[in-house]
Design a protein around this motif. Sequence first.
Motif, PDB file in Angstrom:
ATOM      1  N   LEU A   8       0.649  -0.705  -0.175  1.00  0.00           N
ATOM      2  CA  LEU A   8      -0.440   0.126  -0.075  1.00  0.00           C
ATOM      3  C   LEU A   8       0.458   1.420   0.331  1.00  0.00           C
ATOM      4  O   LEU A   8       1.588   1.656   0.860  1.00  0.00           O
ATOM      5  CB  LEU A   8      -1.053   0.074   1.402  1.00  0.00           C
ATOM      6  N   VAL A   9       1.011   1.985  -0.923  1.00  0.00           N
ATOM      7  CA  VAL A   9       1.111   3.233  -1.094  1.00  0.00           C
ATOM      8  C   VAL A   9       0.015   4.688  -0.415  1.00  0.00           C
ATOM      9  O   VAL A   9      -0.343   5.103  -1.955  1.00  0.00           O
ATOM     10  CB  VAL A   9       1.828   3.556  -2.478  1.00  0.00           C
ATOM     11  N   ALA A  10       0.287   5.305  -0.036  1.00  0.00           N
ATOM     12  CA  ALA A  10      -0.196   5.999   0.303  1.00  0.00           C
ATOM     13  C   ALA A  10       0.157   7.588   0.068  1.00  0.00           C
ATOM     14  O   ALA A  10       1.298   8.266   0.656  1.00  0.00           O
ATOM     15  CB  ALA A  10      -0.690   6.309   1.983  1.00  0.00           C
ATOM     16  N   VAL A  11      -0.170   8.751  -0.458  1.00  0.00           N
ATOM     17  CA  VAL A  11       0.028   9.587  -1.260  1.00  0.00           C
ATOM     18  C   VAL A  11      -0.842  10.678  -0.606  1.00  0.00           C
ATOM     19  O   VAL A  11      -2.375  10.450  -0.917  1.00  0.00           O
ATOM     20  CB  VAL A  11      -0.141   9.387  -2.825  1.00  0.00           C
ATOM     21  N   PHE A  12      -0.456  11.818   0.552  1.00  0.00           N
ATOM     22  CA  PHE A  12      -0.746  12.613   1.023  1.00  0.00           C
ATOM     23  C   PHE A  12      -0.493  13.588   0.952  1.00  0.00           C
ATOM     24  O   PHE A  12       0.903  14.017   1.258  1.00  0.00           O
ATOM     25  CB  PHE A  12      -0.981  11.888   2.715  1.00  0.00           C
ATOM     26  N   GLN A  13      -1.987  14.474   0.932  1.00  0.00           N
ATOM     27  CA  GLN A  13      -1.740  15.728   0.903  1.00  0.00           C
ATOM     28  C   GLN A  13      -3.005  16.455   2.245  1.00  0.00           C
ATOM     29  O   GLN A  13      -3.372  16.943   2.035  1.00  0.00           O
ATOM     30  CB  GLN A  13      -2.340  16.817  -0.442  1.00  0.00           C
ATOM     31  N   PRO A  14      -1.521  17.068   2.932  1.00  0.00           N
ATOM     32  CA  PRO A  14      -2.126  17.635   4.297  1.00  0.00           C
ATOM     33  C   PRO A  14      -3.334  19.106   3.749  1.00  0.00           C
ATOM     34  O   PRO A  14      -2.687  19.526   2.759  1.00  0.00           O
ATOM     35  CB  PRO A  14      -0.580  18.057   4.999  1.00  0.00           C
ATOM     36  N   HIS A  15      -3.812  19.096   3.876  1.00  0.00           N
ATOM     37  CA  HIS A  15      -5.551  19.666   3.508  1.00  0.00           C
ATOM     38  C   HIS A  15      -5.045  20.825   4.528  1.00  0.00           C
ATOM     39  O   HIS A  15      -5.389  21.128   6.371  1.00  0.00           O
ATOM     40  CB  HIS A  15      -6.533  19.793   3.380  1.00  0.00           C
ATOM     41  N   LEU A  16      -4.809  22.628   4.414  1.00  0.00           N
ATOM     42  CA  LEU A  16      -5.111  23.641   5.344  1.00  0.00           C
ATOM     43  C   LEU A  16      -4.021  23.853   6.638  1.00  0.00           C
ATOM     44  O   LEU A  16      -3.290  23.273   7.237  1.00  0.00           O
ATOM     45  CB  LEU A  16      -6.188  23.840   5.968  1.00  0.00           C
ATOM     46  N   PRO A  73       7.997  18.138  -2.114  1.00  0.00           N
ATOM     47  CA  PRO A  73       7.033  19.074  -1.539  1.00  0.00           C
ATOM     48  C   PRO A  73       6.437  19.673  -3.408  1.00  0.00           C
ATOM     49  O   PRO A  73       5.418  20.663  -3.305  1.00  0.00           O
ATOM     50  CB  PRO A  73       8.388  20.469  -1.024  1.00  0.00           C
ATOM     51  N   ASN A  74       6.494  19.424  -3.877  1.00  0.00           N
ATOM     52  CA  ASN A  74       6.457  19.571  -5.590  1.00  0.00           C
ATOM     53  C   ASN A  74       5.567  19.108  -6.324  1.00  0.00           C
ATOM     54  O   ASN A  74       5.646  17.912  -6.010  1.00  0.00           O
ATOM     55  CB  ASN A  74       7.480  20.070  -6.472  1.00  0.00           C
ATOM     56  N   ARG A  75       3.610  19.634  -5.859  1.00  0.00           N
ATOM     57  CA  ARG A  75       2.929  18.966  -6.388  1.00  0.00           C
ATOM     58  C   ARG A  75       3.488  18.527  -7.763  1.00  0.00           C
ATOM     59  O   ARG A  75       2.568  17.742  -8.320  1.00  0.00           O
ATOM     60  CB  ARG A  75       1.732  20.039  -6.357  1.00  0.00           C
ATOM     61  N   ALA A  76       4.245  19.529  -9.120  1.00  0.00           N
ATOM     62  CA  ALA A  76       4.132  19.031 -10.161  1.00  0.00           C
ATOM     63  C   ALA A  76       5.101  18.017 -10.197  1.00  0.00           C
ATOM     64  O   ALA A  76       4.899  17.234 -11.162  1.00  0.00           O
ATOM     65  CB  ALA A  76       4.585  20.612 -11.029  1.00  0.00           C
ATOM     66  N   THR A  77       5.569  17.836  -9.377  1.00  0.00           N
ATOM     67  CA  THR A  77       6.840  16.732  -9.918  1.00  0.00           C
ATOM     68  C   THR A  77       6.387  15.338  -8.387  1.00  0.00           C
ATOM     69  O   THR A  77       6.621  14.427  -9.285  1.00  0.00           O
ATOM     70  CB  THR A  77       8.084  16.905  -9.502  1.00  0.00           C
ATOM     71  N   LEU A  78       4.636  15.552  -8.224  1.00  0.00           N
ATOM     72  CA  LEU A  78       4.408  14.707  -7.228  1.00  0.00           C
ATOM     73  C   LEU A  78       3.770  12.982  -8.191  1.00  0.00           C
ATOM     74  O   LEU A  78       4.646  11.956  -7.527  1.00  0.00           O
ATOM     75  CB  LEU A  78       3.405  14.934  -5.966  1.00  0.00           C
ATOM     76  N   GLY A  98      -6.902  18.354  -1.289  1.00  0.00           N
ATOM     77  CA  GLY A  98      -6.243  19.877  -2.513  1.00  0.00           C
ATOM     78  C   GLY A  98      -6.236  19.262  -4.594  1.00  0.00           C
ATOM     79  O   GLY A  98      -7.124  18.337  -4.184  1.00  0.00           O
ATOM     80  N   ASP A  99      -5.772  19.526  -4.612  1.00  0.00           N
ATOM     81  CA  ASP A  99      -5.411  19.498  -6.305  1.00  0.00           C
ATOM     82  C   ASP A  99      -4.636  18.425  -6.135  1.00  0.00           C
ATOM     83  O   ASP A  99      -4.440  17.362  -7.544  1.00  0.00           O
ATOM     84  CB  ASP A  99      -4.090  20.217  -6.801  1.00  0.00           C
ATOM     85  N   VAL A 100      -4.672  17.230  -4.964  1.00  0.00           N
ATOM     86  CA  VAL A 100      -3.758  15.540  -5.168  1.00  0.00           C
ATOM     87  C   VAL A 100      -4.762  14.640  -5.969  1.00  0.00           C
ATOM     88  O   VAL A 100      -3.938  13.412  -6.038  1.00  0.00           O
ATOM     89  CB  VAL A 100      -3.699  15.149  -3.668  1.00  0.00           C
ATOM     90  N   THR A 101      -5.635  15.377  -6.174  1.00  0.00           N
ATOM     91  CA  THR A 101      -7.052  14.509  -6.902  1.00  0.00           C
ATOM     92  C   THR A 101      -6.313  14.006  -8.212  1.00  0.00           C
ATOM     93  O   THR A 101      -6.840  13.152  -9.261  1.00  0.00           O
ATOM     94  CB  THR A 101      -8.338  15.251  -6.479  1.00  0.00           C
ATOM     95  N   ARG A 102      -5.678  15.252  -8.419  1.00  0.00           N
ATOM     96  CA  ARG A 102      -5.187  15.298 -10.022  1.00  0.00           C
ATOM     97  C   ARG A 102      -3.622  14.396  -9.869  1.00  0.00           C
ATOM     98  O   ARG A 102      -3.248  13.992 -11.528  1.00  0.00           O
ATOM     99  CB  ARG A 102      -5.000  16.634 -10.668  1.00  0.00           C
TER     100      ARG A 102
END
Length: 114
Positions: A8-16, A73-78, A98-102
């Motif tokens: 299981l790989v969890a990709v997490f973007q904290p919100h706020l 940290p860089n969403r563009a290279t996530l 956030g934009d982790v949905t993309r």
Amino acid sequence: QAFPGRRLVAVFQPHLYSRTAVHSVAMGAAVAAADLAVITDVYGAREAPVAGVTGVLVADAARDRGARVVYEPNRATLARTVAEHARPGDVIVTMGAGDVTRVGRDLLVALATR
């Protein structure tokens, strides 16, 4: 439990920033249950950045629980970072408001070109 024998790989973007400042330890503990946690930076939404409040707080909290963590940290290279760490058969879950949905769509492209 839904995918026995698979990683299981969890990709997490904290919100706020305010939420991350208060709950980073609990967030880290939650993602530490994954075989690999890929943490990105905070999606601030309506909030201005807060000095010292980044995804590193969550990543460090997960590491403190013994998790294998990659901080990107860089969403563009996530998506590319996730693809570099992905293995055949992995179950990859993206989490955040956030934009982790993309990332899922971007990840498919990154995996196809790997």
